[in-house]
Design a protein around this motif. Structure first.
Motif, PDB file in Angstrom:
ATOM      1  N   VAL A  66      26.715  69.795  97.731  1.00  0.00           N
ATOM      2  CA  VAL A  66      25.747  69.702  98.828  1.00  0.00           C
ATOM      3  C   VAL A  66      24.820  68.498  98.630  1.00  0.00           C
ATOM      4  N   ILE A  67      24.383  68.319  97.383  1.00  0.00           N
ATOM      5  CA  ILE A  67      23.495  67.176  97.105  1.00  0.00           C
ATOM      6  C   ILE A  67      24.251  65.859  97.330  1.00  0.00           C
ATOM      7  N   LEU A  68      25.447  65.745  96.803  1.00  0.00           N
ATOM      8  CA  LEU A  68      26.238  64.520  96.987  1.00  0.00           C
ATOM      9  C   LEU A  68      26.412  64.221  98.474  1.00  0.00           C
ATOM     10  N   ASN A  69      26.765  65.258  99.218  1.00  0.00           N
ATOM     11  CA  ASN A  69      27.007  65.058 100.646  1.00  0.00           C
ATOM     12  C   ASN A  69      25.745  64.657 101.403  1.00  0.00           C
ATOM     13  N   SER A  70      24.637  65.254 101.024  1.00  0.00           N
ATOM     14  CA  SER A  70      23.429  64.924 101.790  1.00  0.00           C
ATOM     15  C   SER A  70      22.940  63.511 101.466  1.00  0.00           C
ATOM     16  N   GLU A 126      12.970  53.466  97.914  1.00  0.00           N
ATOM     17  CA  GLU A 126      12.378  54.080  99.105  1.00  0.00           C
ATOM     18  C   GLU A 126      13.327  55.129  99.706  1.00  0.00           C
ATOM     19  N   THR A 127      14.606  54.737  99.844  1.00  0.00           N
ATOM     20  CA  THR A 127      15.587  55.669 100.399  1.00  0.00           C
ATOM     21  C   THR A 127      15.707  56.907  99.523  1.00  0.00           C
ATOM     22  N   ASP A 128      15.767  56.665  98.214  1.00  0.00           N
ATOM     23  CA  ASP A 128      15.906  57.781  97.293  1.00  0.00           C
ATOM     24  C   ASP A 128      14.695  58.713  97.386  1.00  0.00           C
ATOM     25  N   LEU A 166      34.090  55.251  97.125  1.00  0.00           N
ATOM     26  CA  LEU A 166      33.761  55.400  98.539  1.00  0.00           C
ATOM     27  C   LEU A 166      32.293  55.061  98.791  1.00  0.00           C
ATOM     28  N   ASN A 167      31.436  55.490  97.869  1.00  0.00           N
ATOM     29  CA  ASN A 167      30.012  55.222  98.048  1.00  0.00           C
ATOM     30  C   ASN A 167      29.317  55.048  96.698  1.00  0.00           C
ATOM     31  N   TYR A 168      29.136  53.783  96.342  1.00  0.00           N
ATOM     32  CA  TYR A 168      28.573  53.534  95.009  1.00  0.00           C
ATOM     33  C   TYR A 168      27.098  53.946  94.898  1.00  0.00           C
ATOM     34  N   HIS A 169      26.439  54.201  96.049  1.00  0.00           N
ATOM     35  CA  HIS A 169      25.048  54.652  95.989  1.00  0.00           C
ATOM     36  C   HIS A 169      24.919  56.014  95.314  1.00  0.00           C
ATOM     37  N   LEU A 181      26.127  56.717  92.470  1.00  0.00           N
ATOM     38  CA  LEU A 181      26.094  56.562  91.011  1.00  0.00           C
ATOM     39  C   LEU A 181      24.826  57.140  90.374  1.00  0.00           C
ATOM     40  N   PRO A 182      23.634  56.746  90.873  1.00  0.00           N
ATOM     41  CA  PRO A 182      22.448  57.335  90.238  1.00  0.00           C
ATOM     42  C   PRO A 182      22.361  58.844  90.410  1.00  0.00           C
ATOM     43  N   ILE A 183      22.990  59.367  91.466  1.00  0.00           N
ATOM     44  CA  ILE A 183      22.928  60.823  91.679  1.00  0.00           C
ATOM     45  C   ILE A 183      23.748  61.552  90.616  1.00  0.00           C
ATOM     46  N   ILE A 184      24.963  61.019  90.378  1.00  0.00           N
ATOM     47  CA  ILE A 184      25.776  61.738  89.386  1.00  0.00           C
ATOM     48  C   ILE A 184      25.166  61.575  87.991  1.00  0.00           C
ATOM     49  N   SER A 185      24.526  60.446  87.776  1.00  0.00           N
ATOM     50  CA  SER A 185      23.913  60.273  86.461  1.00  0.00           C
ATOM     51  C   SER A 185      22.713  61.217  86.294  1.00  0.00           C
ATOM     52  N   ARG A 186      22.054  61.537  87.412  1.00  0.00           N
ATOM     53  CA  ARG A 186      20.951  62.475  87.398  1.00  0.00           C
ATOM     54  C   ARG A 186      21.427  63.870  86.980  1.00  0.00           C
ATOM     55  N   PHE A 187      22.675  64.159  87.293  1.00  0.00           N
ATOM     56  CA  PHE A 187      23.229  65.453  86.900  1.00  0.00           C
ATOM     57  C   PHE A 187      23.796  65.388  85.485  1.00  0.00           C
ATOM     58  N   GLY A 188      23.634  64.235  84.854  1.00  0.00           N
ATOM     59  CA  GLY A 188      24.063  64.095  83.458  1.00  0.00           C
ATOM     60  C   GLY A 188      25.504  63.662  83.275  1.00  0.00           C
TER      61      GLY A 188
END
Lengths: 237, 202
Positions: free
Chosen positions: A45-49, A206-208, A7-10, A12-19
């Motif tokens: 909450v983090i994923l959603n935001s 920048e967005t991150d 749904l949202n490949y952006h 990916l780095p977030i889930i990798s940040r959680f290991g």
């Protein structure tokens, strides 16, 4: 989980940040959180935001323990310094190799500018990790235990979390300036596609960074400010 | 902004070198030309050129009246400065913007040059750059990029710090560049400053 990424490949780095590593098959988010020992609510909450710019449950986020929030912020720092910045660096080097002749001078300028930006970002992050976060932990510990000594009250008066909030702007402005200069003012580089890739990476960073600062400024800072105030009120000699 | 043309007409090579050293210290984008003898003055640039023309009394005394007359017309739009050695000469036939005493300390000479430069930047009404930056704004931008404070810029351009801040706001709005590092980079790309002028640390 896989559906969310489709749904949202952006994210990916977030889930990798959680290991979380790829190859998770059909596991649900809940299953993965159990597996990786993550706080399910916080993760959601983090994923959603990140997924929805309008979704920002400030109050809800503030309910999480400081430790959880800072742990996440630290992981994002790590992602910027060890993955994102080196990647942009590498791409810039490639571009500068290709553009040695025609735009040599401009490329040197970009390199120098980006190096300065890199240093500034690292210094900023280092300061947060070495000074700000330990300070926050001290404040939270005192708040949790309902105990504070006069040293802590003096420290709060000397250094309040509000000082730190104002430091974000310059780092963000610099990255914006660099993008704008490349887009508007530099002579076009030979390898346009590479240049576009670099710009897109910069926009993503920048967005991150923006989302990161949003969590710091709107969740962490008010939470700490509240605790500071409470300690000051209750333990002022 | 283009380079600022500077013409030094002086018989003595040592004096010319001295002036060039002074000028280079001022950190403007100068394009300096030396002229060692009056016959070489005939190859001077066309009319309406702006910039600074520096001529020594000794040099002027060597110039035939006809040359002085034509110089006056051709250099009308330039700031004309006489470097006087105190001896009387034909300078009465020539209108100077200012007179520098050749025994003046370097600081005074720099100040007189700064004053002329400020006038040049104010009078320059060339077409604006694509970004719509005026020449005055470019001058402010240039000084920001070499690392001067608002107060220092104000002193240099004979304007208040408040005016400097207004110029800076306009520059940022027009260029879409907020940081000093970004403005410096813009100035370098557009040759408003030369690389050595950029401060090493930010």
């Amino acid at each position: 989980m896989a559906e969310v990424i489709h749904l949202n490949y952006h994210l990916l780095p977030i889930i990798s940040r959680f290991g979380i590593h790829l190859g998770f098959g059909d596991k649900t988010i809940e299953q993965l959180c159990t597996e990786y020992n993550l706080d399910l609510n916080f993760f959601l909450v983090i994923l959603n935001s990140y997924h929805d710019k309008d979704y920002f449950p400030r109050k809800h986020l503030q309910g999480f323990p400081v430790k959880l929030i800072i742990e996440y912020l630290r992981k994002s720092h790590d992602y910027y310094l060890t993955i994102k910045i080196p990647l942009i660096d590498k791409l810039l080097k490639q571009l500068s190799l290709k553009d040695k002749g025609l735009n040599g001078e401009s490329m040197q300028l970009i390199d120098k500018f980006f190096n300065e930006y890199k240093d500034e970002l690292s210094t900023h992050i280092q300061r947060e990790e070495e000074k700000v976060y330990p300070y926050i932990f001290t404040v939270e510990e005192a708040f949790r235990q309902g105990q504070a000594n006069s040293d802590l009250v003096a420290l709060i008066r000397k250094y309040s979390i509000d000082d730190y909030e104002s430091e974000h702007d310059n780092v963000e402005d610099k990255l914006y300036d660099l993008q704008n200069i490349i887009i508007k003012y530099l002579p076009p580089p030979l390898d346009m596609n590479l240049c576009h890739t670099i710009l897109m990476e910069m926009f993503r960073l920048e967005t991150d960074l923006y989302d990161h600062a949003r969590i710091e400024d709107m969740v962490l800072v008010p939470k700490v400010r509240y605790m500071e105030k409470w300690i000051e009120e209750h333990f002022t000699p | 902004m283009d380079y600022i043309n500077v013409i030094i007409a002086d018989l003595s090579q040592l004096s010319r070198l001295g002036l060039i050293t002074l000028l280079n210290r001022m950190k403007y984008p100068f394009h300096i030309r030396e002229i060692s003898t009056p016959d070489k003055l005939t190859a001077l640039p066309a009319k309406d050129q702006t910039g600074i023309f520096l001529i020594s009394s000794a040099f002027l005394r060597k110039c035939p009246p006809s040359l002085i007359h034509s110089l006056q017309t051709r250099l009308d739009s330039m700031a004309r400065l006489l470097i006087s050695d105190g001896e009387p000469g034909p300078e009465k036939n020539f209108r100077f913007s200012d007179i520098i005493d050749s025994t003046d300390p370097g600081k005074n000479i720099t100040r007189k040059l700064e004053k002329q430069l400020s006038l040049i930047y104010t009078q320059k009404e060339g077409p604006d750059s694509p970004e719509g930056i005026s020449d005055r704004e470019k001058e402010v931008l240039r000084l920001v990029a070499v690392g001067l404070t608002n107060k220092e810029i104000g002193d240099k351009l004979f304007i208040s710090s408040h005016t400097v801040i207004t110029h800076r706001k306009n520059i940022t709005a027009k260029l879409g560049i907020k940081t000093i590092a970004g403005l410096t980079m813009y100035a370098l790309i557009n040759h408003l400053i030369v690389p050595e002028e950029k401060p090493d640390t930010q």
